[in-house]
Design a protein around this motif. Structure first.
Motif, PDB file in Angstrom:
ATOM      1  N   ASP A   1       0.840  -1.205   0.000  1.00 36.63           N
ATOM      2  CA  ASP A   1       0.000   0.000   0.000  1.00 36.63           C
ATOM      3  C   ASP A   1       0.871   1.250   0.000  1.00 36.63           C
ATOM      4  O   ASP A   1       0.569   2.228  -0.679  1.00 36.63           O
ATOM      5  N   LEU A   2       1.969   1.214   0.748  1.00 39.32           N
ATOM      6  CA  LEU A   2       2.880   2.352   0.789  1.00 39.32           C
ATOM      7  C   LEU A   2       3.528   2.558  -0.576  1.00 39.32           C
ATOM      8  O   LEU A   2       3.602   3.677  -1.077  1.00 39.32           O
ATOM      9  N   ALA A   3       3.983   1.477  -1.203  1.00 42.62           N
ATOM     10  CA  ALA A   3       4.608   1.589  -2.526  1.00 42.62           C
ATOM     11  C   ALA A   3       3.620   2.170  -3.530  1.00 42.62           C
ATOM     12  O   ALA A   3       3.975   3.042  -4.337  1.00 42.62           O
ATOM     13  N   ALA A   4       2.367   1.710  -3.479  1.00 43.46           N
ATOM     14  CA  ALA A   4       1.341   2.226  -4.394  1.00 43.46           C
ATOM     15  C   ALA A   4       1.081   3.706  -4.117  1.00 43.46           C
ATOM     16  O   ALA A   4       0.945   4.507  -5.051  1.00 43.46           O
ATOM     17  N   ALA A   5       1.019   4.086  -2.847  1.00 48.59           N
ATOM     18  CA  ALA A   5       0.763   5.483  -2.487  1.00 48.59           C
ATOM     19  C   ALA A   5       1.917   6.376  -2.950  1.00 48.59           C
ATOM     20  O   ALA A   5       1.692   7.450  -3.507  1.00 48.59           O
ATOM     21  N   VAL A   6       3.156   5.933  -2.759  1.00 47.08           N
ATOM     22  CA  VAL A   6       4.313   6.722  -3.195  1.00 47.08           C
ATOM     23  C   VAL A   6       4.296   6.885  -4.708  1.00 47.08           C
ATOM     24  O   VAL A   6       4.594   7.962  -5.235  1.00 47.08           O
ATOM     25  N   SER A   7       3.895   5.846  -5.431  1.00 47.42           N
ATOM     26  CA  SER A   7       3.915   5.931  -6.892  1.00 47.42           C
ATOM     27  C   SER A   7       2.901   6.933  -7.438  1.00 47.42           C
ATOM     28  O   SER A   7       3.022   7.369  -8.569  1.00 47.42           O
ATOM     29  N   THR A   8       1.918   7.324  -6.620  1.00 45.94           N
ATOM     30  CA  THR A   8       0.925   8.306  -7.090  1.00 45.94           C
ATOM     31  C   THR A   8       1.344   9.752  -6.824  1.00 45.94           C
ATOM     32  O   THR A   8       0.695  10.668  -7.314  1.00 45.94           O
ATOM     33  N   LEU A   9       2.393   9.952  -6.045  1.00 46.98           N
ATOM     34  CA  LEU A   9       2.843  11.315  -5.742  1.00 46.98           C
ATOM     35  C   LEU A   9       3.366  12.004  -6.999  1.00 46.98           C
ATOM     36  O   LEU A   9       3.862  11.345  -7.914  1.00 46.98           O
ATOM     37  N   ASP A  10       3.309  13.341  -7.009  1.00 42.74           N
ATOM     38  CA  ASP A  10       3.902  14.049  -8.146  1.00 42.74           C
ATOM     39  C   ASP A  10       5.419  13.877  -8.085  1.00 42.74           C
ATOM     40  O   ASP A  10       5.984  13.515  -7.050  1.00 42.74           O
ATOM     41  N   ARG A  11       6.058  14.127  -9.203  1.00 44.28           N
ATOM     42  CA  ARG A  11       7.486  13.829  -9.362  1.00 44.28           C
ATOM     43  C   ARG A  11       8.344  14.470  -8.273  1.00 44.28           C
ATOM     44  O   ARG A  11       9.214  13.826  -7.702  1.00 44.28           O
TER      45      ARG A  11
ATOM     46  N   ILE B   1      11.786  13.219  -3.398  1.00 43.20           N
ATOM     47  CA  ILE B   1      12.232  13.493  -2.033  1.00 43.20           C
ATOM     48  C   ILE B   1      11.954  12.303  -1.119  1.00 43.20           C
ATOM     49  O   ILE B   1      12.804  11.916  -0.317  1.00 43.20           O
ATOM     50  N   ILE B   2      10.786  11.684  -1.252  1.00 45.20           N
ATOM     51  CA  ILE B   2      10.461  10.504  -0.437  1.00 45.20           C
ATOM     52  C   ILE B   2      11.449   9.372  -0.732  1.00 45.20           C
ATOM     53  O   ILE B   2      12.002   8.763   0.189  1.00 45.20           O
ATOM     54  N   ILE B   3      11.695   9.103  -2.001  1.00 49.69           N
ATOM     55  CA  ILE B   3      12.609   7.999  -2.362  1.00 49.69           C
ATOM     56  C   ILE B   3      14.015   8.278  -1.852  1.00 49.69           C
ATOM     57  O   ILE B   3      14.643   7.421  -1.236  1.00 49.69           O
ATOM     58  N   LEU B   4      14.510   9.491  -2.097  1.00 52.84           N
ATOM     59  CA  LEU B   4      15.891   9.791  -1.699  1.00 52.84           C
ATOM     60  C   LEU B   4      16.051   9.842  -0.182  1.00 52.84           C
ATOM     61  O   LEU B   4      17.040   9.333   0.353  1.00 52.84           O
ATOM     62  N   SER B   5      15.085  10.427   0.530  1.00 53.80           N
ATOM     63  CA  SER B   5      15.279  10.577   1.973  1.00 53.80           C
ATOM     64  C   SER B   5      14.887   9.327   2.756  1.00 53.80           C
ATOM     65  O   SER B   5      15.638   8.883   3.617  1.00 53.80           O
ATOM     66  N   TYR B   6      13.741   8.724   2.443  1.00 54.21           N
ATOM     67  CA  TYR B   6      13.303   7.582   3.237  1.00 54.21           C
ATOM     68  C   TYR B   6      13.823   6.241   2.744  1.00 54.21           C
ATOM     69  O   TYR B   6      14.203   5.390   3.531  1.00 54.21           O
ATOM     70  N   PHE B   7      13.834   6.031   1.436  1.00 52.22           N
ATOM     71  CA  PHE B   7      14.237   4.732   0.927  1.00 52.22           C
ATOM     72  C   PHE B   7      15.739   4.635   0.698  1.00 52.22           C
ATOM     73  O   PHE B   7      16.300   3.555   0.739  1.00 52.22           O
ATOM     74  N   GLU B   8      16.400   5.764   0.442  1.00 47.76           N
ATOM     75  CA  GLU B   8      17.847   5.737   0.202  1.00 47.76           C
ATOM     76  C   GLU B   8      18.645   6.333   1.355  1.00 47.76           C
ATOM     77  O   GLU B   8      19.855   6.294   1.354  1.00 47.76           O
ATOM     78  N   GLY B   9      17.973   6.947   2.313  1.00 52.40           N
ATOM     79  CA  GLY B   9      18.640   7.407   3.525  1.00 52.40           C
ATOM     80  C   GLY B   9      19.470   8.681   3.400  1.00 52.40           C
ATOM     81  O   GLY B   9      20.303   8.958   4.256  1.00 52.40           O
ATOM     82  N   PHE B  10      19.252   9.469   2.345  1.00 54.53           N
ATOM     83  CA  PHE B  10      19.970  10.733   2.234  1.00 54.53           C
ATOM     84  C   PHE B  10      19.404  11.728   3.235  1.00 54.53           C
ATOM     85  O   PHE B  10      18.202  11.742   3.501  1.00 54.53           O
TER      86      PHE B  10
ATOM     87  N   THR C   1      12.904  24.145   0.540  1.00 60.44           N
ATOM     88  CA  THR C   1      11.989  23.593  -0.470  1.00 60.44           C
ATOM     89  C   THR C   1      11.854  22.085  -0.272  1.00 60.44           C
ATOM     90  O   THR C   1      10.757  21.531  -0.377  1.00 60.44           O
ATOM     91  N   VAL C   2      12.963  21.420   0.035  1.00 59.48           N
ATOM     92  CA  VAL C   2      12.918  19.980   0.309  1.00 59.48           C
ATOM     93  C   VAL C   2      11.991  19.723   1.492  1.00 59.48           C
ATOM     94  O   VAL C   2      11.127  18.841   1.439  1.00 59.48           O
ATOM     95  N   LYS C   3      12.138  20.520   2.548  1.00 62.48           N
ATOM     96  CA  LYS C   3      11.313  20.326   3.750  1.00 62.48           C
ATOM     97  C   LYS C   3       9.838  20.539   3.446  1.00 62.48           C
ATOM     98  O   LYS C   3       8.986  19.753   3.880  1.00 62.48           O
ATOM     99  N   SER C   4       9.507  21.588   2.687  1.00 61.18           N
ATOM    100  CA  SER C   4       8.094  21.848   2.403  1.00 61.18           C
ATOM    101  C   SER C   4       7.503  20.769   1.499  1.00 61.18           C
ATOM    102  O   SER C   4       6.366  20.330   1.697  1.00 61.18           O
ATOM    103  N   ARG C   5       8.281  20.300   0.505  1.00 60.09           N
ATOM    104  CA  ARG C   5       7.786  19.222  -0.363  1.00 60.09           C
ATOM    105  C   ARG C   5       7.643  17.916   0.417  1.00 60.09           C
ATOM    106  O   ARG C   5       6.706  17.146   0.196  1.00 60.09           O
ATOM    107  N   LEU C   6       8.580  17.675   1.328  1.00 57.90           N
ATOM    108  CA  LEU C   6       8.510  16.470   2.151  1.00 57.90           C
ATOM    109  C   LEU C   6       7.255  16.521   3.022  1.00 57.90           C
ATOM    110  O   LEU C   6       6.518  15.537   3.129  1.00 57.90           O
TER     111      LEU C   6
END
Length: 173
Positions: A108-118, A123-132, A147-152
């Motif tokens: 469900d999380l993967a599906a929800a992330v895939s619906t987010l705008d680019r 930011i979700i992929i780089l910060s949460y899944f890749e740990g940057f 900008t990263v914080k507001s988009r996150l």
């Protein structure tokens, strides 16, 4: 040799140093490409093209210590272009699998992330899944940390709404 020393050597034409650099970043590049393109073949092609572009432009990299973020930026740009290209040529009826980042435990999380705008998805992929860190994400995407914080914040709100809605729907029955 440190990654910075490898980058400097590669900039001077040392092909083995460049190969060693690419090997250092290989698994992270694959995870990011797969998260964007949802297909192993496309992800591998993205890495190959990004490697080629990085090799061609390596001498233009001004700060060798930023090789990793520079390389990821090249990959992200390629993946974005590839998704645009595919969306122009693929039928709208195509079903996009809710693919994963090394097979997440929560589809469900993967599906929800895939619906987010680019922007939010990156930011979700780089910060949460890749740990940057947020600062590293800002460097990679070449945007201010604010900008990263507001988009996150916006992305997490959208994910929360989607996942709560999905949870409510499963409890109605």
């Amino acid at each position: 040799m440190t990654p910075t020393q490898l980058t400097i050597a590669a900039q001077k034409g040392d092909a083995e140093a460049f190969a060693a650099l690419m090997e250092l970043h290989q698994s992270r590049l694959y995870r990011i490409a797969y998260a964007y393109l949802h297909n192993e073949g496309d992800a591998l092609e993205a890495i190959q093209e990004s490697t080629f572009r990085a090799f061609r432009k390596l001498k233009k990299l001004k700060e060798p210590s930023y090789f990793g973020t520079w390389l990821i930026r090249i990959l992200l740009n390629y993946c974005a272009d590839e998704r645009k290209r595919k969306s122009r040529f693929s039928p709208v009826t195509e079903i996009h699998e809710s693919s994963s980042w090394d097979r997440p435990a929560d589809p469900d999380l993967a599906a929800a992330v895939s619906t987010l705008d680019r922007d939010c998805k990156q930011i979700i992929i780089l910060s949460y899944f890749e740990g940057f860190s947020l600062t590293e994400v800002a460097d990679i995407l070449e945007i201010p940390t604010g900008t990263v914080k507001s988009r996150l914040h916006r992305a997490l709100g959208q994910l929360r709404d989607q996942l709560e809605t999905k949870g409510d729907a499963s409890h109605d029955g």
